[in-house]
Scaffold this motif. Sequence first.
Motif, PDB file in Angstrom:
ATOM      1  N   ARG A 136      -8.354   0.971   6.733  1.00  0.00           N
ATOM      2  CA  ARG A 136      -8.962   0.684   8.039  1.00  0.00           C
ATOM      3  C   ARG A 136     -10.010  -0.429   7.871  1.00  0.00           C
ATOM      4  O   ARG A 136      -9.709  -1.483   7.352  1.00  0.00           O
ATOM      5  N   ASN A 137     -11.273  -0.156   8.293  1.00  0.00           N
ATOM      6  CA  ASN A 137     -12.305  -1.188   8.147  1.00  0.00           C
ATOM      7  C   ASN A 137     -13.135  -1.006   6.873  1.00  0.00           C
ATOM      8  O   ASN A 137     -14.157  -1.676   6.685  1.00  0.00           O
TER       9      ASN A 137
ATOM     10  N   TRP B  11      -8.654  12.880   4.295  1.00  0.00           N
ATOM     11  CA  TRP B  11      -7.591  13.706   4.870  1.00  0.00           C
ATOM     12  C   TRP B  11      -6.206  13.288   4.375  1.00  0.00           C
ATOM     13  O   TRP B  11      -5.334  14.132   4.159  1.00  0.00           O
ATOM     14  N   MET B  12      -6.002  11.997   4.160  1.00  0.00           N
ATOM     15  CA  MET B  12      -4.686  11.518   3.745  1.00  0.00           C
ATOM     16  C   MET B  12      -4.247  12.113   2.404  1.00  0.00           C
ATOM     17  O   MET B  12      -3.052  12.159   2.105  1.00  0.00           O
ATOM     18  N   PHE B  13      -5.203  12.608   1.609  1.00  0.00           N
ATOM     19  CA  PHE B  13      -4.850  13.209   0.320  1.00  0.00           C
ATOM     20  C   PHE B  13      -4.303  14.638   0.472  1.00  0.00           C
ATOM     21  O   PHE B  13      -3.930  15.260  -0.516  1.00  0.00           O
ATOM     22  N   THR B  14      -4.250  15.144   1.692  1.00  0.00           N
ATOM     23  CA  THR B  14      -3.567  16.421   1.922  1.00  0.00           C
ATOM     24  C   THR B  14      -2.056  16.229   1.998  1.00  0.00           C
ATOM     25  O   THR B  14      -1.306  17.197   2.075  1.00  0.00           O
ATOM     26  N   GLY B  15      -1.613  14.970   2.004  1.00  0.00           N
ATOM     27  CA  GLY B  15      -0.187  14.677   2.122  1.00  0.00           C
ATOM     28  C   GLY B  15       0.312  14.625   3.548  1.00  0.00           C
ATOM     29  O   GLY B  15       1.499  14.391   3.785  1.00  0.00           O
ATOM     30  N   SER B  16      -0.587  14.838   4.503  1.00  0.00           N
ATOM     31  CA  SER B  16      -0.198  14.827   5.911  1.00  0.00           C
ATOM     32  C   SER B  16      -0.330  13.427   6.496  1.00  0.00           C
ATOM     33  O   SER B  16      -0.909  12.526   5.887  1.00  0.00           O
ATOM     34  N   ARG B  17       0.171  13.257   7.693  1.00  0.00           N
ATOM     35  CA  ARG B  17      -0.014  12.014   8.429  1.00  0.00           C
ATOM     36  C   ARG B  17      -1.439  11.955   8.973  1.00  0.00           C
ATOM     37  O   ARG B  17      -2.154  12.960   8.982  1.00  0.00           O
TER      38      ARG B  17
ATOM     39  N   PHE C 285      -4.538  12.300  11.174  1.00  0.00           N
ATOM     40  CA  PHE C 285      -4.821  13.262  12.241  1.00  0.00           C
ATOM     41  C   PHE C 285      -5.072  12.549  13.567  1.00  0.00           C
ATOM     42  O   PHE C 285      -5.150  13.199  14.613  1.00  0.00           O
ATOM     43  N   ARG C 286      -5.174  11.223  13.534  1.00  0.00           N
ATOM     44  CA  ARG C 286      -5.378  10.455  14.761  1.00  0.00           C
ATOM     45  C   ARG C 286      -4.060   9.924  15.323  1.00  0.00           C
ATOM     46  O   ARG C 286      -4.044   9.190  16.306  1.00  0.00           O
ATOM     47  N   GLY C 287      -2.954  10.290  14.687  1.00  0.00           N
ATOM     48  CA  GLY C 287      -1.644   9.887  15.171  1.00  0.00           C
ATOM     49  C   GLY C 287      -1.270   8.460  14.821  1.00  0.00           C
ATOM     50  O   GLY C 287      -0.305   7.917  15.383  1.00  0.00           O
ATOM     51  N   ALA C 288      -2.001   7.838  13.892  1.00  0.00           N
ATOM     52  CA  ALA C 288      -1.736   6.443  13.541  1.00  0.00           C
ATOM     53  C   ALA C 288      -0.517   6.326  12.633  1.00  0.00           C
ATOM     54  O   ALA C 288      -0.239   7.202  11.818  1.00  0.00           O
ATOM     55  N   ARG C 289       0.190   5.217  12.767  1.00  0.00           N
ATOM     56  CA  ARG C 289       1.255   4.890  11.825  1.00  0.00           C
ATOM     57  C   ARG C 289       0.624   4.370  10.538  1.00  0.00           C
ATOM     58  O   ARG C 289      -0.495   3.876  10.527  1.00  0.00           O
TER      59      ARG C 289
END
Length: 368
Positions: free
Chosen positions: A12-13, A44-50, A52-56
């Motif tokens: 991101r930034n 959060w990305m280290f949980t393996g999930s997408r 949580f803000r719905g971003a691609r």
Amino acid sequence: MRVQYLRSGNFRNLAEIELYADERVNVIYGSNAQGKTNLIECIWMFTGSRSFRGARDQELIRIGEAEAAAELGFYAQQREQQASLKIGEKKSALLNGVALRSPTELAEAFSAVIFSPVHLDLIKGAPVLRRRFLDAALCNLKPGYAAVLGKYNRALRQRGALLKDIPYHSELYDMLDIWDDRLASFGAAVIYTRLSYIRGLSEICFPVYRDISAGREEMEISYDCSAALEGNTREEIKEELLAALRKFRREDVSMGTTGVGPHRDDLEIKISSMPARVYASQGQQRSAAFSLKLGEAGIIKRITGEQPVMLLDDVLSELDDTRQSYVLNRIEESQVFITCCDPSGLMRLSGGSSFRMEDGKITEQKKI
């Protein structure tokens, strides 16, 4: 489970970030649009999930850069571990130096629970959002649930296609018996697992919400089933669901869609016996959503033995002093990351670290 450090580049930034976390409470503060939520999202990305803000995935890369990279050091399963993540044309991950087949496998090593303003919709939003909350939590905890849910959804689509064809081909009507049986079987497994999860969730949420409200209010959660089922065993639920599908079969043919089943169910939430979706204040809605998230964390601890990291994005706004003090000082078992704009609430902390964010950088870090 504890985050020890986070290093990030071009997420991101966030240009270059290096954060050494306090084992208890970490407060990320600063003005809007400085990167506070981005930092939480990176963890959060280290949980393996997408996201949580719905971003691609491509939206997670800093503008003008080809890829984003992050590294997380954490303690879990009684040892220090390290994970790295790269997001470019594809997303890849390493765990303790070993390449993973998919970043989703990170979920087996690192777990977190996220609460952000979008989760207010768990209380005031449409039933589909609460179903997603239940299903996402269960898919992470029980791999077999994801498979059954997938089979149910496929059977639902196939029954739906048949319902739309029957008005033009009446000889297909009897084929509904086959799909009703399949739908009832998979649907019963989904409902039975959801009911079990909600019972555990209720046991945790009830005392949590009572404490947050200083005993002034109580929270109740229950499963609102579209088929009005009363069975306790999976087989009993299947038979009742099958009976409901047959009862409303003609209505389903007329509408071209299946009107009963777990795809129509809801998680009913009440505050002091009143429906929270309609009557709860903003503060009550935040407290209820937060309680659900603490319940989710508690069930992860019960099943895995690991207390997940809590990521709380803008959780302090619209909470009174009593509720804020609970959030800041009474989450004793979890490591917590909290974002906020106003650091004045830090005075209520009994320990931890604060990190000031400006223009995607940590400009100040200190003990509280």
